[in-house]
Design an enzyme around this catalytic site. Structure first.
Site, short mmCIF file in Angstrom:
data_model
loop_
_atom_site.label_atom_id
_atom_site.label_comp_id
_atom_site.label_asym_id
_atom_site.label_seq_id
_atom_site.Cartn_x
_atom_site.Cartn_y
_atom_site.Cartn_z
N TYR A 126 -31.71 -3.32 -0.70
CA TYR A 126 -32.07 -3.05 0.69
C TYR A 126 -30.81 -2.97 1.57
O TYR A 126 -30.64 -2.05 2.36
CB TYR A 126 -33.01 -4.16 1.18
CG TYR A 126 -33.62 -3.92 2.54
CD1 TYR A 126 -34.66 -3.02 2.71
CD2 TYR A 126 -33.16 -4.60 3.66
CE1 TYR A 126 -35.24 -2.80 3.96
CE2 TYR A 126 -33.73 -4.40 4.92
CZ TYR A 126 -34.78 -3.50 5.05
OH TYR A 126 -35.34 -3.29 6.29
N1 NAD Z 1 -40.13 -5.52 9.77
C1 NAD Z 1 -38.86 -5.89 9.67
O1 NAD Z 1 -38.55 -7.09 9.68
C2 NAD Z 1 -37.78 -4.85 9.59
C3 NAD Z 1 -36.48 -5.24 9.85
C4 NAD Z 1 -35.45 -4.29 9.77
C5 NAD Z 1 -35.75 -3.00 9.42
N2 NAD Z 1 -37.01 -2.63 9.17
C6 NAD Z 1 -37.26 -1.24 8.78
O2 NAD Z 1 -38.23 -0.68 9.63
C7 NAD Z 1 -38.97 0.32 8.93
C8 NAD Z 1 -40.45 0.06 9.11
O3 NAD Z 1 -40.77 -1.17 8.52
P1 NAD Z 1 -42.08 -1.99 8.91
O4 NAD Z 1 -41.64 -3.36 9.18
O5 NAD Z 1 -42.86 -1.25 9.91
O6 NAD Z 1 -42.81 -2.01 7.49
P2 NAD Z 1 -44.31 -1.65 7.08
O7 NAD Z 1 -44.41 -2.03 5.66
O8 NAD Z 1 -45.25 -2.23 8.06
O9 NAD Z 1 -44.32 -0.07 7.24
C9 NAD Z 1 -43.59 0.77 6.39
C10 NAD Z 1 -44.40 2.02 6.16
O10 NAD Z 1 -43.62 2.88 5.31
C11 NAD Z 1 -44.53 3.48 4.40
N3 NAD Z 1 -43.82 3.92 3.21
C12 NAD Z 1 -43.29 3.16 2.21
N4 NAD Z 1 -42.78 3.95 1.27
C13 NAD Z 1 -43.00 5.22 1.66
C14 NAD Z 1 -42.68 6.48 1.09
N5 NAD Z 1 -42.07 6.60 -0.09
N6 NAD Z 1 -43.02 7.60 1.79
C15 NAD Z 1 -43.66 7.50 2.97
N7 NAD Z 1 -44.00 6.33 3.54
C16 NAD Z 1 -43.65 5.22 2.89
C17 NAD Z 1 -45.55 2.40 4.08
O11 NAD Z 1 -46.75 2.96 3.56
C18 NAD Z 1 -45.74 1.75 5.44
O12 NAD Z 1 -46.79 2.34 6.17
C19 NAD Z 1 -38.49 0.26 7.48
O13 NAD Z 1 -37.52 1.25 7.26
C20 NAD Z 1 -37.86 -1.11 7.39
O14 NAD Z 1 -36.87 -1.19 6.39
C21 NAD Z 1 -38.06 -3.54 9.25
#
Ligand code: NAD
Length: 255
Positions: free
Chosen positions: A162
């Site tokens: 990651y």
């Molecule tokens: N939540 C956190 O703490 C956090 C922190 C830093 C960064 N992020 C980043 O923010 C973004 C969103 O994360 P989130 O927290 O909303 O997570 P989440 O799991 O709620 O949402 C992620 C979404 O991405 C979709 N997804 C996964 N693989 C996929 C693929 N191959 N093609 C299309 N869609 C796909 C999933 O189905 C899901 O709906 C991500 O890139 C994550 O790395 C999240």
């Protein structure tokens, strides 16, 4: 003369990946509330339907398409279809992502799991950008926002794949921004710390505790707090900031 509201998305088509859940869902809803026609993209059809129905029942405009961002062929096909249907794509908020293997030292991570994390988080970012850039440059307008992470700036132990994928996103936007700077196209990233979304359900408990302990505000962030930054970076208002990674980390990163 009335000054134009540069945060409005009236008349704009905005793609949101990861729109079925968490940060992507919050961003899709906020940008729709500010006037955009949203095309929601994700693997999770049930989640996509629910986001579209929440947007439309609130009076907004949204459709969805299923997309696996880790397939270059699928990215090409879906972006091509959307351009044919809508004529122009004004902005992309790319929130699709996975945490990948967590709680494991680098030498214990299976290569297939490492590779999958890079394919979704980094290659998806690259492929979406490659497909959108020609039409954005031709239109002399575009806004691209990719979700990075504090993990890409500082590195969380036990999350090597990651960390590497998100550091890649941060480096990617820096250089591409300089290529498209004179074309009216900005490309930025957003680096949240831990946000209350389903992605953290798969993160090992000790890794989660470590991450929250690093946040000076002393709590998890909420999806709407990240959506506000995404909406700004995806709007006309973000005209003189490009190649940047916006911090949404409750004070963890102050650079
Ligand atoms: N939540 C956190 O703490 C956090 C922190 C830093 C960064 N992020 C980043 O923010 C973004 C969103 O994360 P989130 O927290 O909303 O997570 P989440 O799991 O709620 O949402 C992620 C979404 O991405 C979709 N997804 C996964 N693989 C996929 C693929 N191959 N093609 C299309 N869609 C796909 C999933 O189905 C899901 O709906 C991500 O890139 C994550 O790395 C999240």
């Amino acid at each position: 003369m009335t000054k134009e509201d540069l945060t409005s998305f009236e008349g704009q088509v905005v793609l949101v990946t990861g729109a079925a859940s968490g940060i992507g869902k919050a961003a899709a809803e906020l940008i729709a509330a500010r006037g955009a026609q949203i095309v929601c993209l994700d693997l999770n059809e049930a989640g996509l339907k629910s986001t579209v129905s929440e947007i439309t029942s609130a009076g907004g405009r949204a459709t969805y398409k299923i997309l696996d961002v880790s397939s270059q062929t699928a990215v090409k096909k879906v972006v091509g279809e959307i351009l044919a249907e809508h004529g122009q794509i004004h902005a992309l908020a790319n929130s699709a992502g996975i945490s990948g293997p967590t709680g494991k030292p680098v030498e214990e991570i299976e290569w297939a799991a490492f590779q999958k994390t890079i394919e979704i988080n980094l290659y998806g970012t690259v492929w979406l950008t490659q497909e959108l850039m020609p039409s954005m440059k031709a239109n002399n307008y575009g806004r691209i926002v990719h979700l990075a992470s504090i993990a890409g700036k500082e590195g969380n132990p036990g999350m090597a794949a990651y960390n590497a994928s998100k550091a890649g996103v941060i480096g990617f936007v820096k250089g591409v921004a300089k290529e498209c700077a004179t074309f009216g196209v900005t490309i930025n990233a957003v680096a949240p710390a831990v946000i209350r979304t389903p992605i953290n359900e798969t993160v090992a408990e000790d890794v989660q505790k470590y991450m929250v302990s690093k946040i000076p505000v002393g709590r998890l962030g909420e999806p709407f707090e990240v959506a506000e930054i995404i909406a700004f970076a995806a709007s006309k208002a973000c005209s003189f900031t490009t190649g940047f990674t916006f911090d949404v980390s409750g004070g963890r990163a102050t650079y």
